[in-house]
Design a protein around this motif. Structure first.
Motif, PDB file in Angstrom:
ATOM      1  N   PRO A  45      41.102  20.740  54.891  1.00 50.20           N
ATOM      2  CA  PRO A  45      40.830  20.419  56.290  1.00 50.20           C
ATOM      3  C   PRO A  45      39.530  19.631  56.420  1.00 50.20           C
ATOM      4  N   SER A  46      39.529  18.702  57.336  1.00 49.21           N
ATOM      5  CA  SER A  46      38.344  17.875  57.520  1.00 49.21           C
ATOM      6  C   SER A  46      37.216  18.711  58.107  1.00 49.21           C
ATOM      7  N   LYS A  47      36.000  18.233  57.956  1.00 47.76           N
ATOM      8  CA  LYS A  47      34.820  18.914  58.487  1.00 47.76           C
ATOM      9  C   LYS A  47      34.933  19.048  60.003  1.00 47.76           C
ATOM     10  N   ASP A  96      35.004  22.571  62.215  1.00 52.34           N
ATOM     11  CA  ASP A  96      34.040  22.817  63.288  1.00 52.34           C
ATOM     12  C   ASP A  96      34.746  23.239  64.570  1.00 52.34           C
ATOM     13  N   VAL A  97      35.871  22.603  64.873  1.00 50.60           N
ATOM     14  CA  VAL A  97      36.622  22.930  66.086  1.00 50.60           C
ATOM     15  C   VAL A  97      37.274  24.299  65.959  1.00 50.60           C
ATOM     16  N   MET A  98      37.832  24.605  64.813  1.00 48.47           N
ATOM     17  CA  MET A  98      38.558  25.854  64.615  1.00 48.47           C
ATOM     18  C   MET A  98      37.640  27.042  64.328  1.00 48.47           C
ATOM     19  N   ALA A  99      36.347  26.800  64.177  1.00 51.49           N
ATOM     20  CA  ALA A  99      35.423  27.880  63.824  1.00 51.49           C
ATOM     21  C   ALA A  99      35.382  28.966  64.888  1.00 51.49           C
ATOM     22  N   LYS A 100      35.517  28.593  66.145  1.00 51.94           N
ATOM     23  CA  LYS A 100      35.454  29.573  67.227  1.00 51.94           C
ATOM     24  C   LYS A 100      36.845  29.847  67.756  1.00 51.94           C
ATOM     25  N   GLU A 101      37.106  31.124  68.011  1.00 53.12           N
ATOM     26  CA  GLU A 101      38.412  31.502  68.544  1.00 53.12           C
ATOM     27  C   GLU A 101      38.595  30.968  69.959  1.00 53.12           C
ATOM     28  N   ARG A 102      37.553  31.068  70.768  1.00 55.49           N
ATOM     29  CA  ARG A 102      37.601  30.557  72.142  1.00 55.49           C
ATOM     30  C   ARG A 102      36.846  29.237  72.185  1.00 55.49           C
TER      31      ARG A 102
END
Length: 144
Positions: A42-44, A48-54
């Motif tokens: 997965p790209s950086k 970064d986008v998927m790091a937070k659930e909300r």
């Protein structure tokens, strides 16, 4: 006149209660994760986008303005802010995931090689959250 006012107030109150209850129920979202057999990691940007659930677009955008990260996709170089704004714009205009992917490929054909299909679907879902169109679609599907 009093009856009309009371009726209107009751309708507005009942609709707002229904919308609030629906928002509480809709917090259980379907999570799409890239498969382990995926060839490219997965790209950086995606991580970064998927790091937070909300995911909150405004918070992410304000952090990306301060970032000096650049992403070269094909011949174009995007800053983190530009890429976030582009994804949000295309997600808002799209009716479904396939249309989002097509919009991104039309913007720059190299997006197809940079993001996997699973990543594009995940990005669509994250950037679509919180938009007015998504809210209206959720309300419409709730009443069916």
């Amino acid at each position: 006149m009093k009856t009309l006012f009371l009726t209107l107030a009751l309708v507005v109150f009942s609709v707002s209660i229904t919308a609030q209850d629906y928002a509480r129920v809709s917090n259980t979202s379907l999570k799409t994760k890239p498969s382990a057999a995926h060839i490219n990691p997965p790209s950086k940007f995606t991580t970064d986008v998927m790091a937070k659930e909300r995911f909150k677009y405004r918070d992410f955008l304000s952090k990306s303005r301060k970032s000096d990260e650049n992403f070269q996709i094909g011949q174009k170089i995007y800053t983190k802010k530009q890429l976030a704004q582009l994804l949000r714009k295309k997600a808002r205009k799209s009716v479904n995931q396939n249309q989002f992917i097509q919009f991104m490929i039309d913007e720059n054909p190299q997006f197809n090689g940079y993001f996997s299909k699973e990543e594009m679907v995940s990005l669509y879902q994250k950037f679509r959250e919180g938009t007015f169109n998504n809210y209206v679609n959720d309300l419409a599907s709730d009443f069916r």
